[in-house]
Design a protein around this motif. Structure first.
Motif, PDB file in Angstrom:
ATOM      1  N   ILE A 159       0.868  -1.173   0.000  1.00 17.25           N
ATOM      2  CA  ILE A 159       0.000   0.000   0.000  1.00 17.25           C
ATOM      3  C   ILE A 159       0.899   1.216   0.000  1.00 17.25           C
ATOM      4  N   ARG A 160       0.891   1.918  -1.143  1.00 14.76           N
ATOM      5  CA  ARG A 160       1.826   3.028  -1.315  1.00 14.76           C
ATOM      6  C   ARG A 160       1.521   4.164  -0.360  1.00 14.76           C
ATOM      7  N   ASN A 161       2.596   4.773   0.112  1.00  9.95           N
ATOM      8  CA  ASN A 161       2.487   5.964   0.958  1.00  9.95           C
ATOM      9  C   ASN A 161       1.667   5.748   2.221  1.00  9.95           C
ATOM     10  N   HIS A 162       1.639   4.495   2.675  1.00 16.10           N
ATOM     11  CA  HIS A 162       0.959   4.217   3.932  1.00 16.10           C
ATOM     12  C   HIS A 162       1.999   3.790   4.952  1.00 16.10           C
ATOM     13  N   ALA A 163       2.008   4.481   6.094  1.00 17.47           N
ATOM     14  CA  ALA A 163       2.917   4.053   7.171  1.00 17.47           C
ATOM     15  C   ALA A 163       2.062   3.304   8.180  1.00 17.47           C
ATOM     16  N   ASP A 164       2.114   3.635   9.437  1.00 16.07           N
ATOM     17  CA  ASP A 164       1.311   2.853  10.379  1.00 16.07           C
ATOM     18  C   ASP A 164       0.143   3.640  10.932  1.00 16.07           C
ATOM     19  N   TYR A 165      -0.364   4.581  10.145  1.00 20.74           N
ATOM     20  CA  TYR A 165      -1.552   5.336  10.531  1.00 20.74           C
ATOM     21  C   TYR A 165      -2.741   4.598   9.938  1.00 20.74           C
ATOM     22  N   ARG A 166      -3.447   3.835  10.763  1.00 21.68           N
ATOM     23  CA  ARG A 166      -4.564   3.051  10.224  1.00 21.68           C
ATOM     24  C   ARG A 166      -5.588   2.689  11.285  1.00 21.68           C
ATOM     25  N   LEU A 167      -6.750   2.355  10.797  1.00 24.89           N
ATOM     26  CA  LEU A 167      -7.820   1.882  11.684  1.00 24.89           C
ATOM     27  C   LEU A 167      -7.955   0.374  11.501  1.00 24.89           C
ATOM     28  N   MET A 168      -8.194  -0.321  12.599  1.00 27.54           N
ATOM     29  CA  MET A 168      -8.465  -1.756  12.514  1.00 27.54           C
ATOM     30  C   MET A 168      -9.614  -2.109  13.446  1.00 27.54           C
ATOM     31  N   SER A 169     -10.519  -2.945  12.962  1.00 26.37           N
ATOM     32  CA  SER A 169     -11.623  -3.385  13.812  1.00 26.37           C
ATOM     33  C   SER A 169     -11.098  -4.432  14.785  1.00 26.37           C
ATOM     34  N   ARG A 170     -11.898  -4.718  15.786  1.00 22.01           N
ATOM     35  CA  ARG A 170     -11.462  -5.708  16.763  1.00 22.01           C
ATOM     36  C   ARG A 170     -11.212  -7.071  16.097  1.00 22.01           C
ATOM     37  N   ARG A 171     -12.091  -7.433  15.153  1.00 23.34           N
ATOM     38  CA  ARG A 171     -11.889  -8.770  14.560  1.00 23.34           C
ATOM     39  C   ARG A 171     -10.621  -8.808  13.712  1.00 23.34           C
ATOM     40  N   ALA A 172     -10.259  -7.659  13.104  1.00 22.84           N
ATOM     41  CA  ALA A 172      -9.000  -7.630  12.346  1.00 22.84           C
ATOM     42  C   ALA A 172      -7.817  -7.775  13.304  1.00 22.84           C
ATOM     43  N   VAL A 173      -7.896  -7.096  14.449  1.00 26.70           N
ATOM     44  CA  VAL A 173      -6.815  -7.187  15.436  1.00 26.70           C
ATOM     45  C   VAL A 173      -6.730  -8.601  16.006  1.00 26.70           C
ATOM     46  N   ASP A 174      -7.900  -9.227  16.220  1.00 29.71           N
ATOM     47  CA  ASP A 174      -7.892 -10.598  16.731  1.00 29.71           C
ATOM     48  C   ASP A 174      -7.209 -11.549  15.755  1.00 29.71           C
ATOM     49  N   GLU A 175      -7.416 -11.321  14.468  1.00 31.31           N
ATOM     50  CA  GLU A 175      -6.752 -12.174  13.474  1.00 31.31           C
ATOM     51  C   GLU A 175      -5.255 -11.861  13.423  1.00 31.31           C
ATOM     52  N   LEU A 176      -4.928 -10.587  13.598  1.00 30.33           N
ATOM     53  CA  LEU A 176      -3.516 -10.181  13.600  1.00 30.33           C
ATOM     54  C   LEU A 176      -2.747 -10.883  14.725  1.00 30.33           C
ATOM     55  N   ARG A 177      -3.462 -11.111  15.825  1.00 26.75           N
ATOM     56  CA  ARG A 177      -2.899 -11.816  16.973  1.00 26.75           C
ATOM     57  C   ARG A 177      -2.374 -13.194  16.576  1.00 26.75           C
ATOM     58  N   ARG A 178      -2.983 -13.800  15.556  1.00 28.34           N
ATOM     59  CA  ARG A 178      -2.577 -15.149  15.159  1.00 28.34           C
ATOM     60  C   ARG A 178      -1.303 -15.163  14.335  1.00 28.34           C
ATOM     61  N   PHE A 179      -0.860 -13.994  13.909  1.00 30.80           N
ATOM     62  CA  PHE A 179       0.387 -13.940  13.152  1.00 30.80           C
ATOM     63  C   PHE A 179       1.557 -13.910  14.138  1.00 30.80           C
ATOM     64  N   GLY A 180       2.426 -14.885  14.045  1.00 30.46           N
ATOM     65  CA  GLY A 180       3.502 -14.986  15.042  1.00 30.46           C
ATOM     66  C   GLY A 180       4.782 -14.291  14.617  1.00 30.46           C
ATOM     67  N   GLU A 181       4.689 -13.230  13.817  1.00 31.46           N
ATOM     68  CA  GLU A 181       5.896 -12.597  13.285  1.00 31.46           C
ATOM     69  C   GLU A 181       6.760 -11.987  14.394  1.00 31.46           C
ATOM     70  N   VAL A 182       8.016 -12.179  14.291  1.00 30.29           N
ATOM     71  CA  VAL A 182       8.930 -11.520  15.221  1.00 30.29           C
ATOM     72  C   VAL A 182       9.626 -10.356  14.520  1.00 30.29           C
ATOM     73  N   ASN A 183      10.018 -10.582  13.267  1.00 33.01           N
ATOM     74  CA  ASN A 183      10.566  -9.487  12.467  1.00 33.01           C
ATOM     75  C   ASN A 183       9.381  -8.709  11.910  1.00 33.01           C
TER      76      ASN A 183
END
Ligand code: UDP
Ligand code: MG
Length: 318
Positions: A159-183
């Protein structure tokens, strides 16, 4: 009608003691305005994540908490870096919807209203994208644009020109929790979530207080994560380079043998060239193949979810 959602604005803070006294009231007033309009619940709040700053950042956050319940804080045990601090905020704070924004308010905070509006219309993720980059130096602007193109060219969802300014719903955050990325490279992981998403556009301002916490080396390391975590393309290049060099060396071998049979060569030359050409290119290919296996192992160790269910209409056993 659905009840107004609880919004948590997550703000990672590293050595931001000068910034917070300016940022907090701006975000606070914005949030109170949204509460008054009934857009978000009166229980909404701003969550400052102190990323192990040794200056007065945490003291300032504690002072803000005393001042009003819209300010809350999380204190990390040491400096973990911007991405981890952001993740800590998202995964710790309880809310229906989250907006992440930097403490220096370089990103137009007024767009939070637009983001929430899109959320109320059914978007799970809203990306804040910069329209112009004229407040950036020429160097940062050009390298950033080159980087986005390179990533996109290597087949990464960008996503061009997007840094970390974003909105996420709770269900999106819950799914993000399942990503075990360390880097962590969140702006690469979030698009992998899918879900309905939208965009808001704004002009980025200059940092007014304090200085950037992203020196060149940190930025390069971050960019490296942005490529290596999402693409095997560099490794494929090694394999292809090996294949091409093998083809070239086969021609070279033929030519050397012809020279040799015509008696144009000094003793020892033909065999030396043959050995170097053949084994050089074979090593190239084999390294690439090993690399591809390592990439597979890397993928396995990340344990990203195989799929994410958006709607489930099957009967459930209780
Ligand atoms: N930040 C952080 N931990 C760090 C470095 C930065 O939490 O180790 C925060 C910082 O306080 C700010 C955000 O990350 O809120 C972005 O940093 P900055 O504005 O310095 O980056 P730039 O805008 O220059 O890319
Ligand atoms: Mg900044």
């Amino acid at each position: 009608m659905k009840a107004a959602p609880v919004l948590a604005i997550v703000v990672p803070c590293y050595r931001e003691e000068e910034t917070l006294p300016v940022t907090a009231p701006v975000l606070g007033n914005l949030l109170r305005g949204m509460m008054e309009d009934g857009m978000v619940s009166p229980e909404s709040y701003i969550c400052f994540v102190n990323d192990g700053s040794r200056d007065g950042t945490w003291t300032e956050i504690l002072r803000l908490q005393e001042e009003s319940p819209v300010y809350r804080g999380i204190n990390l045990s040491r400096n973990f870096g911007h991405q981890s601090a952001l993740m800590a905020g998202l995964l710790t704070a309880e809310a229906d919807v989250y907006v992440s924004i930097d403490a220096d308010l370089q990103d137009d905070e007024q767009k939070i209203r637009e983001m929430v509006q899109l959320y109320l219309e059914g978007k799970d993720i809203v990306y804040g994208c910069r329209d112009k980059r004229d407040t950036d130096t020429w160097f940062k602007r050009t390298t950033a644009l080159m980087f986005y193109s390179l990533r996109a060219w290597m087949g990464c969802d960008t996503i061009r020109n997007h840094a970390d300014y974003r909105l996420m719903s709770r269900r999106a955050v819950d799914e993000l929790r399942r990503f075990g990325e360390v880097n962590l490279y969140l702006r690469g992981v979030v698009p992998l979530l899918g879900f309905p998403h939208g965009y808001v556009y704004y002009d980025r301002k200059e940092r007014k207080q304090g200085e950037s916490k992203y020196p060149l080396m940190k930025m390069l390391r971050f960019a490296w994560n942005g490529v290596v975590n999402f693409s095997e393309f560099p490794l494929l290049c090694v394999v292809w380079a090996g294949a091409v060099s093998l083809a070239v060396s086969l021609i070279l071998i033929l030519w050397t043998l012809m020279q040799w049979s015509a008696g144009h060569t000094v003793p020892g030359w033909t065999s030396t060239v043959l050995v170097i050409a053949l084994f050089g290119s074979l090593q190239f290919i084999f390294t690439g193949v090993l690399g591809l296996y390592i990439a597979k192992i890397f993928k396995e160790t990340k344990r990203r979810p195989l799929y994410i269910v958006q709607d489930d209409c099957t009967p459930h056993r209780h």
